[in-house]
Scaffold this motif. Structure first.
Motif, short mmCIF file in Angstrom:
data_model
loop_
_atom_site.label_atom_id
_atom_site.label_comp_id
_atom_site.label_asym_id
_atom_site.label_seq_id
_atom_site.Cartn_x
_atom_site.Cartn_y
_atom_site.Cartn_z
N LEU A 166 0.83 -1.21 0.00
CA LEU A 166 0.00 0.00 0.00
C LEU A 166 0.87 1.26 0.00
N ASP A 167 1.27 1.69 -1.16
CA ASP A 167 2.07 2.91 -1.27
C ASP A 167 1.22 4.13 -0.99
N GLY A 168 1.74 5.03 -0.17
CA GLY A 168 1.04 6.29 0.10
C GLY A 168 -0.11 6.18 1.07
N VAL A 169 -0.36 5.01 1.62
CA VAL A 169 -1.45 4.84 2.59
C VAL A 169 -0.87 5.01 3.99
N ARG A 170 -1.49 5.88 4.78
CA ARG A 170 -0.99 6.15 6.13
C ARG A 170 -1.70 5.34 7.20
N ARG A 171 -2.97 5.00 6.95
CA ARG A 171 -3.75 4.25 7.94
C ARG A 171 -4.49 3.12 7.26
N LEU A 172 -4.48 1.96 7.90
CA LEU A 172 -5.25 0.82 7.41
C LEU A 172 -6.36 0.56 8.41
N TYR A 173 -7.59 0.65 7.94
CA TYR A 173 -8.75 0.36 8.76
C TYR A 173 -9.19 -1.07 8.49
N ALA A 174 -9.87 -1.64 9.46
CA ALA A 174 -10.50 -2.95 9.29
C ALA A 174 -11.89 -2.86 9.90
N VAL A 175 -12.88 -3.39 9.19
CA VAL A 175 -14.24 -3.44 9.73
C VAL A 175 -14.58 -4.89 10.04
N VAL A 176 -15.24 -5.07 11.17
CA VAL A 176 -15.69 -6.39 11.59
C VAL A 176 -17.21 -6.37 11.64
N VAL A 234 -11.77 1.80 17.03
CA VAL A 234 -12.08 3.20 16.71
C VAL A 234 -13.50 3.54 17.12
N LYS A 235 -14.47 2.78 16.58
CA LYS A 235 -15.88 3.10 16.84
C LYS A 235 -16.76 1.96 16.36
N ASP A 236 -17.99 1.98 16.84
CA ASP A 236 -19.01 1.10 16.32
C ASP A 236 -19.76 1.87 15.25
N GLY A 237 -20.01 1.23 14.13
CA GLY A 237 -20.76 1.85 13.04
C GLY A 237 -22.14 1.24 12.99
#
Length: 157
Positions: A114-124, A143-146
């Motif tokens: 992942l070039d240029g990506v600063r943060r990787l999120y994961a959703v469960v 981070v939070k509940d969606g």
């Protein structure tokens, strides 16, 4: 304690022609679909979903292979939620191959590309304590509940 075996996992970009392979991975992972309250997708469902890859240039999807055997699937979106982010929407390892470090290996290999990506999120999705524990063990923080069925995690790259 025996010697650790190194598993060579390959990430292959998936296309609609790979639908039968992905369909097989899904059908060898029935617990995941039960957990999220979904029926196992039909082959036609898988084809339709993979066709959306052709119209969403930010979406990346990979079949995970051990040798010639498809053992998992990784689906992500680049530039989401912000331009310098990527979000992992699904990392699924077949039930008969879980617990062997393949999810960690797939995640690290994906993140390394992942070039240029600063943060990787994961959703469960759903009530999935195993997935939540997996992401936290890989350095993600809550981070939070969606909503009632979605939990977000993030890890800086």
């Amino acid at each position: 304690m025996g010697a650790m075996h190194v598993l060579t996992l390959d990430l292959a970009p998936v296309t609609p022609k790979d639908a039968p392979l992905l369909h097989r991975v899904f059908h060898l992972s029935p617990s995941y679909f039960a957990l999220i309250g979904m029926e196992l997708p039909t082959l036609e469902d898988v084809v339709r979903d993979l066709q959306t890859l052709e119209v969403d240039p930010r979406r990346r999807a990979f079949l995970l292979f051990l040798g010639q055997e498809p053992v998992g699937y990784l689906d992500a979106k680049l530039g989401y939620p912000e331009a310098e982010d990527a979000t992992l929407s699904l990392l699924l390892i077949r039930e008969d191959h879980q617990g062997r470090g393949l999810g960690r290996q797939a995640l690290e290999r994906f993140a390394a590309g992942l070039d240029g990506v600063r943060r990787l999120y994961a959703v469960v999705y759903g009530h999935n304590p195993k997935a939540k524990a997996f992401f936290q063990a890989q350095g993600f923080r809550y981070v939070k509940d969606g909503g009632p069925t979605l939990t977000w995690y993030v890890r800086p790259l």
